[in-house]
Design an enzyme around this catalytic site. Structure first.
Site, PDB file in Angstrom:
ATOM      1  N   CYS A 132      30.709 -39.372  58.882  1.00 14.70           N
ATOM      2  CA  CYS A 132      30.549 -39.294  57.427  1.00 14.70           C
ATOM      3  C   CYS A 132      29.868 -37.980  57.037  1.00 14.70           C
ATOM      4  CB  CYS A 132      29.727 -40.468  56.921  1.00 14.70           C
ATOM      5  SG  CYS A 132      29.349 -40.376  55.152  1.00 14.70           S
ATOM      6  N   TYR A 142      24.134 -35.208  51.506  1.00 16.73           N
ATOM      7  CA  TYR A 142      23.153 -35.885  50.661  1.00 16.73           C
ATOM      8  C   TYR A 142      22.216 -36.837  51.391  1.00 16.73           C
ATOM      9  CZ  TYR A 142      21.337 -39.295  47.299  1.00 16.73           C
ATOM     10  OH  TYR A 142      20.516 -40.122  46.588  1.00 16.73           O
ATOM     11  N   CYS A 166      36.419 -39.419  50.802  1.00 15.09           N
ATOM     12  CA  CYS A 166      35.923 -39.451  49.422  1.00 15.09           C
ATOM     13  C   CYS A 166      36.372 -38.222  48.645  1.00 15.09           C
ATOM     14  CB  CYS A 166      34.404 -39.596  49.390  1.00 15.09           C
ATOM     15  SG  CYS A 166      33.493 -38.353  50.339  1.00 15.09           S
ATOM     16  N   GLY A 186      17.248 -46.956  52.589  1.00 16.83           N
ATOM     17  CA  GLY A 186      17.345 -48.271  51.965  1.00 16.83           C
ATOM     18  C   GLY A 186      16.010 -48.717  51.423  1.00 16.83           C
ATOM     19  N   ASP A 239      23.616 -31.413  45.080  1.00 19.98           N
ATOM     20  CA  ASP A 239      24.451 -31.747  46.232  1.00 19.98           C
ATOM     21  C   ASP A 239      25.749 -32.412  45.835  1.00 19.98           C
ATOM     22  OD1 ASP A 239      23.965 -34.893  46.451  1.00 19.98           O
ATOM     23  OD2 ASP A 239      22.102 -33.903  45.917  1.00 19.98           O
ATOM     24  N   CYS A 258      22.352 -47.952  55.533  1.00 21.70           N
ATOM     25  CA  CYS A 258      21.067 -48.582  55.799  1.00 21.70           C
ATOM     26  C   CYS A 258      20.394 -47.771  56.894  1.00 21.70           C
ATOM     27  CB  CYS A 258      21.243 -50.029  56.243  1.00 21.70           C
ATOM     28  SG  CYS A 258      22.025 -51.088  55.008  1.00 21.70           S
ATOM     29  N   ASN A 301      24.182 -51.019  60.313  1.00 16.86           N
ATOM     30  CA  ASN A 301      24.377 -49.978  59.315  1.00 16.86           C
ATOM     31  C   ASN A 301      25.872 -49.710  59.222  1.00 16.86           C
ATOM     32  OD1 ASN A 301      23.835 -46.367  59.332  1.00 16.86           O
ATOM     33  ND2 ASN A 301      24.354 -47.698  57.626  1.00 16.86           N
ATOM     34  N   GLY A 302      26.460 -49.958  58.066  1.00 10.39           N
ATOM     35  CA  GLY A 302      27.878 -49.697  57.911  1.00 10.39           C
ATOM     36  C   GLY A 302      28.537 -50.676  56.974  1.00 10.39           C
ATOM     37  N   CYS A 318      34.877 -37.360  58.388  1.00 14.21           N
ATOM     38  CA  CYS A 318      35.635 -38.120  57.394  1.00 14.21           C
ATOM     39  C   CYS A 318      35.481 -37.428  56.048  1.00 14.21           C
ATOM     40  CB  CYS A 318      35.111 -39.557  57.309  1.00 14.21           C
ATOM     41  SG  CYS A 318      35.929 -40.545  56.030  1.00 14.21           S
TER      42      CYS A 318
END
Length: 460
Positions: free
Chosen positions: A241, A247, A440, A28, A351, A2, A103-104, A437
């Site tokens: 992140c 992206y 993914c 968002g 991307d 967000c 946000n999270g 991190c």
């Protein structure tokens, strides 16, 4: 993901929040809200839709008065897309009004929600953000100090959170100790501002001061600014992140101290080293693939062409909340320049490939238009593991690279060749590679996912 914004000490705080959220709209598109403090009470205006559709002159000039305000643009990763889940959340606890923008994504949200409900808590939303409100309220009833109550709430939650809190005369901004999501601090005239990305500061002609650090709480009370550490600050590794740089963030932002535009170009350089091409032209899928494509074309010595033209009145297909809307967005978002495609060997740079929906649809169109060869370069590694910290690919079953061997993907996606940037190449594109991190890509989760999967690696 967000977008959050806060400003303290500006006579037109709500209007500044409006423009700050306008700059953060890419984070968002489902709902938005602004809460302002008029000297006596917190006032809230929120609604479904885009920033310019939810507010008008009367709202900003009369309804949302005061010199402090916080705002939010929402894209749902926890809780459904309905008006009651719009933020900021505003409550009154122990005689104190509090507005909170988050946000999270909390990985122990289900556990905490069950515990709180068993003790009599009544939830008004399905968003995990409301858990913070209840935890702060319970601590506030005991401690009678808002800052201590916030620190106590942070001790209970796990996962990703950047928060901006408005309470009477104070704005409080903080990031979790891993620093998953960005939060920047700036100043315009005598007012302090906070935003998810620095592109919001550019629009307001605010000076970028610094990041709110992982595990830091910044309190602005009048002209006084105080920094306090969270109780676990420095006790867990920083894990920002990296998908923000790949992206999500706007290319004109500084995120985690990195110039997003230059990072994406560097990803393109690294791809050209790993998988050069003999195509006749390099083209991006606008807009997110543009900057890596520029870097790739420069390094590969192949002409860069804008062979797809984007309809800028269509939102980002990746963050739409339903698959039906996503498919519709793919069809209407881009239109090819036919003369650039027929009988040409084309190398596309994008991307990421998440579900494969976008790639399949567009490559079919390129083949129909007579492309002789279609090669594909992806400026991040294969997405094989779900994200539990706020990116909307939370199911392993959604990820095309998790469900098919890499050697099968060119055939599945109708490509002549496909190359993903390696993790090493991606980390070569950032200045502090040990602070990101990569869950993914490699499944090494810095915080346990709360039982949402069976594939966690290391966990806090």
């Amino acid at each position: 993901m967000c977008g959050i914004f806060g400003i303290s000490g500006h006579p037109e705080a709500a209007r500044m929040a409006y423009f700050g959220l306008y700059a953060l709209q890419h984070r968002g598109q489902e709902s938005t809200g602004i809460a302002s403090y008029d000297g006596k009470h917190i006032r809230l205006h929120a609604g479904m839709g885009l920033v310019p559709d939810v507010y008008d002159e009367a709202t900003l000039g009369q309804e949302l008065q005061g010199n402090r305000a916080i705002g939010h643009v929402r894209y749902s990763t926890s809780g459904v897309s309905v008006r009651k889940n719009a933020q900021p959340l505003v409550v009154r606890v122990c005689g104190i009004e509090i507005a909170l923008a988050h946000n999270g994504n909390l990985t122990n949200a289900s556990e905490l929600r069950g515990e709180l409900e068993s003790e009599g808590a009544i939830f008004q939303t399905s968003s995990d953000s409301e858990i913070f409100v209840h935890l702060i309220a319970r601590s506030l009833a005991k401690k009678k100090d808002l800052e201590e109550a916030i620190l106590s709430a942070c001790d209970r939650v796990r996962g990703a959170y950047s928060l901006i809190i408005l309470s009477e005369g104070r704005i409080i901004a903080l990031r979790d100790a891993h620093g998953f999501h960005p939060l920047a601090m700036g100043k315009v005239d005598d007012a302090y501002v906070f935003a998810s990305e620095t592109c919001a500061f550019d629009l307001l002609e605010a000076e970028y001061l610094r990041e709110v650090l992982p595990g830091e709480m910044v309190v602005v009370d009048g002209d006084k600014v105080v920094s306090r550490p969270l109780n676990n600050a420095g006790k867990v590794p920083v894990r920002q992140c990296i998908f923000e740089l790949v992206y999500f963030a706007r290319p004109d932002s500084i995120v985690f101290g990195e110039d997003v535009y230059q990072c994406r170009k560097h990803m393109g350089y690294e791809m050209a080293k790993e998988a050069p091409t003999d195509a006749e032209l390099v083209m991006p899928f606008p807009d997110s693939g543009v900057y890596a494509a520029i870097g790739f074309a420069h390094a590969a010595g192949v002409p860069y062409e804008q062979a797809y033209i984007r309809n800028h009145y269509v939102g980002r297909t990746f963050i739409q909340p339903s698959q039906t809307m996503r498919n519709f967005g793919v069809r209407v978002k881009l239109n090819p320049v036919r003369s650039m495609i027929k009988n040409r060997r084309i190398c596309i740079v994008d991307d990421s490939i998440v579900r494969g929906t976008t790639v399949r649809t567009r490559v079919v169109k390129l083949r129909e238009l007579g492309a002789r060869e279609v090669h594909f370069r992806v400026s991040c590694p294969p997405l094989r593991h779900p994200c539990f910290y706020g990116i909307n690919f939370s199911s392993r079953g959604e990820l095309v690279a998790a469900n098919h061997p890499l050697e099968a993907l060119p055939g599945l996606l109708n490509l002549d060749s496909l190359h993903y940037l390696t993790i090493e190449g991606l980390l070569n594109s950032v200045s502090e590679p040990d602070k990101y991190c990569l869950a993914c890509f490699n499944g090494e989760y810095p915080v346990a996912c709360g039982g949402q999967c069976s594939c966690c690696g290391s966990a806090e």
